[in-house]
Design a protein around this motif. Structure first.
Motif, short mmCIF file in Angstrom:
data_model
loop_
_atom_site.label_atom_id
_atom_site.label_comp_id
_atom_site.label_asym_id
_atom_site.label_seq_id
_atom_site.Cartn_x
_atom_site.Cartn_y
_atom_site.Cartn_z
N GLY A 1 11.00 41.44 -43.60
CA GLY A 1 10.42 41.75 -42.31
C GLY A 1 8.90 41.81 -42.30
O GLY A 1 8.25 41.22 -41.43
N ASN A 2 8.30 42.52 -43.26
CA ASN A 2 6.85 42.68 -43.25
C ASN A 2 6.15 41.34 -43.47
O ASN A 2 5.10 41.05 -42.87
CB ASN A 2 6.41 43.68 -44.32
N LYS B 1 6.28 39.16 -40.31
CA LYS B 1 5.35 39.67 -39.30
C LYS B 1 3.96 39.06 -39.51
O LYS B 1 3.29 38.65 -38.57
CB LYS B 1 5.27 41.19 -39.35
N LEU B 2 3.55 38.99 -40.78
CA LEU B 2 2.25 38.40 -41.09
C LEU B 2 2.26 36.89 -40.87
O LEU B 2 1.30 36.31 -40.34
CB LEU B 2 1.88 38.72 -42.54
N GLN B 3 3.35 36.22 -41.26
CA GLN B 3 3.45 34.78 -41.04
C GLN B 3 3.44 34.42 -39.56
O GLN B 3 2.93 33.37 -39.16
CB GLN B 3 4.74 34.25 -41.69
N TYR B 4 3.99 35.31 -38.75
CA TYR B 4 4.11 35.09 -37.31
C TYR B 4 2.79 35.31 -36.59
O TYR B 4 2.46 34.62 -35.62
CB TYR B 4 5.18 36.05 -36.79
N THR B 5 2.00 36.27 -37.06
CA THR B 5 0.83 36.70 -36.29
C THR B 5 -0.51 36.34 -36.92
O THR B 5 -1.52 36.30 -36.22
CB THR B 5 0.85 38.23 -36.10
N CYS C 1 16.32 42.66 -41.01
CA CYS C 1 14.90 42.99 -41.09
C CYS C 1 14.02 41.86 -40.59
O CYS C 1 12.93 42.11 -40.04
CB CYS C 1 14.52 43.36 -42.52
N ILE C 2 14.47 40.63 -40.75
CA ILE C 2 13.64 39.51 -40.35
C ILE C 2 13.50 39.44 -38.83
O ILE C 2 12.42 39.18 -38.29
CB ILE C 2 14.19 38.18 -40.92
N VAL C 3 14.59 39.72 -38.12
CA VAL C 3 14.54 39.73 -36.66
C VAL C 3 13.74 40.93 -36.16
O VAL C 3 12.94 40.82 -35.22
CB VAL C 3 15.96 39.74 -36.06
N GLN C 4 13.93 42.07 -36.81
CA GLN C 4 13.17 43.27 -36.44
C GLN C 4 11.67 43.03 -36.55
O GLN C 4 10.89 43.38 -35.66
CB GLN C 4 13.57 44.45 -37.33
N GLY C 5 11.26 42.42 -37.65
CA GLY C 5 9.84 42.17 -37.88
C GLY C 5 9.24 41.25 -36.83
O GLY C 5 8.15 41.51 -36.30
#
Length: 464
Positions: free
Chosen positions: A300-301, A304-308, A330-334
């Protein structure tokens, strides 16, 4: 006595505020009931409400291009503000028309225009959020809402979670103070109301929007369905090209025929945020979604960085992303948490099955796990990349790659099906077509052919 106190007393006299025991739509028994709908029968009071709200609008120093009143009570208030102070107005329908233009948002606007929302009362903020989501789904920027009356039941915090600042004329505590001060209610009644408010704070609601008798839980899914219907297209072009300038040119050629454009940003040799903004602008103008086929597959964490972050900052421009469910929930949550920082609707497609021969996703237990994850996070997961129909309901969109009018294959294990086979035999809603269009001499003509054949089969088989 100030003007605002006078207005509160006038509202009390016309029974906009009632005290006693009232059953709310939540089932709770409330010691106060507020009904501002009555003001439409009192023109002077209606105008006074509008004047006070316009004063808040001026003091907020928020720049905007238009105003939208939440249906229905806020509509006459917004109309007076727009007419008296020469401000452009938009109207959000509670339901789209089934004839004519079939629009949900009425009025003149451009993509990325800033619109401010007007509401009469805020409790949980659900009506403001629903209106904001509908406007954002059309490409408008929503950052602020002005309300006449705040019940102080956590609506402001709920709106903040959706990146909406709340500006208000009155709080319930202020109204109670005026009414006690002028002998309209007793101190005991005031304290009972305050206790009720404190004990019944609301939480961020889950929205359900009804489109064509289908329950749609988030606005990105609503927008997708609307695009498909308005354009009569269920065609997603897989633009697996390495040059963003070429993709921009391609999008202009075929944009009127597709409902979605799929790209891989990490294979582009000329990626820049300026160029991707050009592509985003074209997608809004020609009304299709952008799908970044990132295939996220980390904890997840990290996602989040790869997405933003980094070079691509995907969350800023991609309406949808593809996601492997291998790491678990966790991946969807992130991704969902990261998407909340953007004032536009975002979502993802979970990769349940792949079209390549011998794919390890051909596992029944794995597919079941993907579906369960989608159901648990249906506010963000709008569908699947799949080779078969995975659910018996229309809650999730099924997107099928490997579609070609010539259903043969390639030397690297890609297996093709025709548009009709994909819809009829594999349960597809969205047809993902790549090389059949990219390798064509006339890409626009070929895209139009796939659009027509695909949507005709979709109408006939789905009986829409």
């Amino acid at each position: 006595m100030g003007d605002l106190a006078d207005l509160v007393l006038q509202l009390y006299d016309i029974e906009a505020f009632k005290f006693g025991s009232f059953k709310l739509k939540t089932g709770l028994q409330s010691p106060i009931y507020i009904d501002l709908r009555v003001i439409i029968s009192y023109p002077d009071i209606l105008r006074s409400v509008a004047v006070h709200m316009n004063e808040i609008l001026k003091r907020s120093n928020v720049s905007f291009d238009s105003i939208c009143g939440v249906p229905y009570t806020a509509l006459p208030i917004a109309s007076i503000i727009c007419a008296d102070y020469k401000r452009p107005m938009l109207i959000r329908r509670k339901e789209a028309k089934n004839y004519g233009t079939k629009k949900l948002i009425e009025g003149k606007f451009q993509i990325n225009d800033r619109c401010i929302i007007i509401e009469d009362i805020v409790t949980s903020g659900s009506s403001v959020i629903e209106t904001a989501d509908s406007l954002r789904a059309e490409g408008l920027q929503i950052t602020d809402a002005i309300v006449f009356f705040d019940r102080e039941q956590n609506g402001e915090n709920n709106l903040q979670k959706r990146n909406i600042r709340l500006h208000r004329v009155l709080k319930i505590s202020e109204v109670l103070g005026y009414l006690v001060q002028h002998g309209k209610i007793s101190e005991e009644i005031s304290e009972n109301v305050k206790e009720f408010i404190n004990q019944n704070q609301t939480q961020l609601p889950t929205l359900n929007i009804e489109i064509e008798n289908k329950t749609i839980s988030i606005p990105i899914r609503q927008r997708f369905q609307t695009i498909m219907k308005e354009k009569r297209s269920n065609l997603c072009l897989s633009a697996d090209l390495t040059n963003l300038d070429e993709i921009i040119k391609l999008s202009k050629q075929v944009g009127s025929n597709i409902c979605m454009l799929k790209i891989h940003s990490d294979i582009l040799t000329d990626f820049s945020m300026d160029k991707i903004q050009q592509l985003k602008d074209i997608s809004r103008k020609l009304n299709f979604l952008l799908l970044e086929d990132r295939k996220f597959a980390d904890i997840g964490n990290t996602v989040k960085l790869q997405y933003t972050k980094g070079l691509f900052r995907i969350v800023e421009w991609a309406d949808l992303v593809t996601v492997h469910a291998l790491p678990g929930e966790c991946i969807v949550q992130g991704l969902e948490q990261s998407a909340q920082s953007i004032n536009e609707p975002r979502g993802c497609l979970l990769i349940a099955q792949m079209s390549s021969k011998g794919a390890f996703t051909d596992n029944e237990d794995y597919v079941k796990g993907v579906v369960e994850c989608a159901k648990k996070y249906s506010d963000f997961v709008i569908g699947f990349i799949s080779q078969s129909r995975l659910t018996t309901t229309d809650e999730f969109l099924h997107c099928t790659p490997g579609v070609h009018l010539n259903n043969t294959g390639d030397q690297l294990g890609q297996q093709y099906v025709t548009p009709r086979q994909a819809i009829d035999e594999r349960g597809a809603d969205i047809l993902i077509v790549g090389r059949a269009i990219l390798d064509s001499i006339n890409r626009a003509k070929t895209a139009e052919e796939y659009q027509q054949q695909g949507y005709q089969a979709y109408e006939e088989i789905r009986k829409i």
